[in-house]
Design an enzyme around this catalytic site. Sequence first.
Site, PDB file in Angstrom:
ATOM      1  N   GLY A  15       0.845  -1.202   0.000  1.00 60.08           N
ATOM      2  CA  GLY A  15       0.000   0.000   0.000  1.00 60.08           C
ATOM      3  C   GLY A  15       0.873   1.242   0.000  1.00 60.08           C
ATOM      4  N   GLY A 119       6.588  -2.599   3.232  1.00 60.33           N
ATOM      5  CA  GLY A 119       6.289  -3.095   4.572  1.00 60.33           C
ATOM      6  C   GLY A 119       6.567  -4.586   4.690  1.00 60.33           C
ATOM      7  N   ASP A 120       5.894  -5.248   5.629  1.00 59.95           N
ATOM      8  CA  ASP A 120       6.216  -6.663   5.892  1.00 59.95           C
ATOM      9  C   ASP A 120       5.928  -7.557   4.687  1.00 59.95           C
ATOM     10  OD1 ASP A 120       3.416  -6.128   6.580  1.00 59.95           O
ATOM     11  OD2 ASP A 120       3.361  -8.205   7.241  1.00 59.95           O
ATOM     12  N   ILE A 143       1.947   3.361   6.531  1.00 60.07           N
ATOM     13  CA  ILE A 143       1.244   4.236   7.477  1.00 60.07           C
ATOM     14  C   ILE A 143       0.963   3.500   8.774  1.00 60.07           C
ATOM     15  CG2 ILE A 143       0.150   5.649   5.678  1.00 60.07           C
ATOM     16  CD1 ILE A 143      -2.520   4.136   6.438  1.00 60.07           C
ATOM     17  N   ASP A 146       3.897  -0.777  11.518  1.00 57.13           N
ATOM     18  CA  ASP A 146       3.842  -2.094  12.158  1.00 57.13           C
ATOM     19  C   ASP A 146       4.908  -3.058  11.638  1.00 57.13           C
ATOM     20  OD1 ASP A 146       2.888  -2.479   9.600  1.00 57.13           O
ATOM     21  OD2 ASP A 146       1.201  -3.731  10.200  1.00 57.13           O
ATOM     22  N   MET A 186      -7.165   3.477   9.934  1.00 57.42           N
ATOM     23  CA  MET A 186      -6.498   2.278   9.391  1.00 57.42           C
ATOM     24  C   MET A 186      -5.442   1.747  10.368  1.00 57.42           C
ATOM     25  SD  MET A 186      -5.971   2.855   5.327  1.00 57.42           S
ATOM     26  CE  MET A 186      -7.232   2.326   4.188  1.00 57.42           C
ATOM     27  N   GLY A 187      -4.682   0.763   9.916  1.00 50.79           N
ATOM     28  CA  GLY A 187      -3.616   0.207  10.754  1.00 50.79           C
ATOM     29  C   GLY A 187      -3.530  -1.313  10.725  1.00 50.79           C
ATOM     30  N   ARG A 188      -4.439  -1.972   9.996  1.00 51.45           N
ATOM     31  CA  ARG A 188      -4.503  -3.450   9.977  1.00 51.45           C
ATOM     32  C   ARG A 188      -4.595  -3.998  11.402  1.00 51.45           C
ATOM     33  NH1 ARG A 188      -0.124  -6.431   6.519  1.00 51.45           N
ATOM     34  NH2 ARG A 188       1.240  -5.155   7.806  1.00 51.45           N
ATOM     35  N   GLU A 239      -9.311   0.049  12.759  1.00 52.14           N
ATOM     36  CA  GLU A 239     -10.111  -0.855  11.908  1.00 52.14           C
ATOM     37  C   GLU A 239     -10.029  -2.308  12.378  1.00 52.14           C
ATOM     38  OE1 GLU A 239      -8.567  -0.602   7.898  1.00 52.14           O
ATOM     39  OE2 GLU A 239      -6.589  -1.302   8.492  1.00 52.14           O
ATOM     40  N   ARG A 283     -22.942   8.397  15.348  1.00 55.54           N
ATOM     41  CA  ARG A 283     -22.566   8.376  13.935  1.00 55.54           C
ATOM     42  C   ARG A 283     -21.165   7.775  13.819  1.00 55.54           C
ATOM     43  NH1 ARG A 283     -27.169   9.693  13.464  1.00 55.54           N
ATOM     44  NH2 ARG A 283     -28.043  11.404  12.245  1.00 55.54           N
ATOM     45  N   GLN A 291      -6.015   8.605   4.617  1.00 60.01           N
ATOM     46  CA  GLN A 291      -4.823   8.545   5.484  1.00 60.01           C
ATOM     47  C   GLN A 291      -3.551   8.187   4.720  1.00 60.01           C
ATOM     48  OE1 GLN A 291      -6.340   6.412   9.401  1.00 60.01           O
ATOM     49  NE2 GLN A 291      -7.610   5.946   7.632  1.00 60.01           N
ATOM     50  N   ARG A 292      -3.705   7.621   3.536  1.00 57.77           N
ATOM     51  CA  ARG A 292      -2.531   7.238   2.747  1.00 57.77           C
ATOM     52  C   ARG A 292      -2.111   8.336   1.766  1.00 57.77           C
ATOM     53  NH1 ARG A 292      -3.582   1.248   1.607  1.00 57.77           N
ATOM     54  NH2 ARG A 292      -3.222   1.735  -0.575  1.00 57.77           N
TER      55      ARG A 292
END
Length: 365
Positions: A15, A119-120, A143, A146, A186-188, A239, A283, A291-292
């Site tokens: 991403g 990333g990973d 982002i 991690d 986000m953040g997985r 998320e 809401r 965010q990306r």
Amino acid sequence: MPKTIRRLGVLTGGGDCPGLNAVIRAVTKDAIYHGMEVLGIEDGFLGLIENRIRPLCYDDVSNILTQGGTILGSSNKANPIRFAVGRNPDGTPIFKDVTSDCLRHIEQHGIDALVVIGGDGTMACAAPFIDHGICTVGVPKTIDNDLWGTDLTFGFMTAVQTATDAIDKVHTTAASHHRAMVVEVMGRNAGWIALHAGVASGADVILLPENPFDLDKVCHTVERRGKRGRRFTIICCAEGAYPRDGEKVVERVDPTSPDPIRLGGVSKWLAGAIEARTGVESRYVVLGHVQRGGSPVAEDRVLATLFGDHAMDLLKEGRVNRLVAWQNGRLTDVDLRESAGRQRLVPDGHPIVEAARSVGTDFGD
Ligand code: F6P
């Protein structure tokens, strides 16, 4: 004796995030200055598989420091050892190991070393190339912040700023309408963005994937605030956050991706549950790919430039197969293979969690 590196291949995988161009610029300018050639591989490992590789010159990387995204393109689906080449009659993907195609393209272009920015998942794609003798250096991006082996990835600070700005805006409308507002970030599987943006925006509740929440406690906080005259509540929800007796909410599954699960949707469920239980109008807002995007904040521009510079130092010193890293406030590097496919989560008792608790933030536990 380290191999002399004359020609580099650079790719951005996974991403995208703000700061990728800043790394491409740092690597390319440094390489050209030291008499090396740089080839840009398009769309991450997909370009290596499909032989979409082009020279990068000084002009290509001039004026891109502040640009979001990546001039090379990216893909979060193309893992050479498990690449989807078609579909079975039942719709499931047919996978093939196309590593040999990639090795042929590396040889054809005379690439002496790879700089993989990712990333990973990207590091997991890169690791087998080290076993095939390809000199590789990794640069940590995401982002989500991690990636195992580094305390910081570039892109993270920009995403936190974007999320913080958004939550600040949600704050005023929540207060006007006396609502509970759930903001999904986000953040997985990691709660770094939620933790930092939640603390920075003074969220009343922060929900992390590392710490399944108790819905009763979250509702109790909403009600307690109401009794004290605070008729709105801001909930910053990762998320990947999920209730103690439930599961993470999966938005889609993409079997062709190294990490097939896409999370999303917990805020909708949570806002509904809070309203049903407390009667407080609620809401939700999903910040998503906003965010990306955008230009990297100053800290990410600096970090990306430092990372690119360190990647080049490693290559010049012949210290290859390393991942550039930031640990305990300084630049360093770790074995790339050890970080492949490994995620760094928010540990129990993290100082920011404890600081947030001490100003009354509820973690739903
Ligand atoms: O890893 C970065 C990230 O933005 C995660 O925070 C998010 O879960 C995922 O990628 C979204 O992926 P996609 O772009 O495939 O929707």
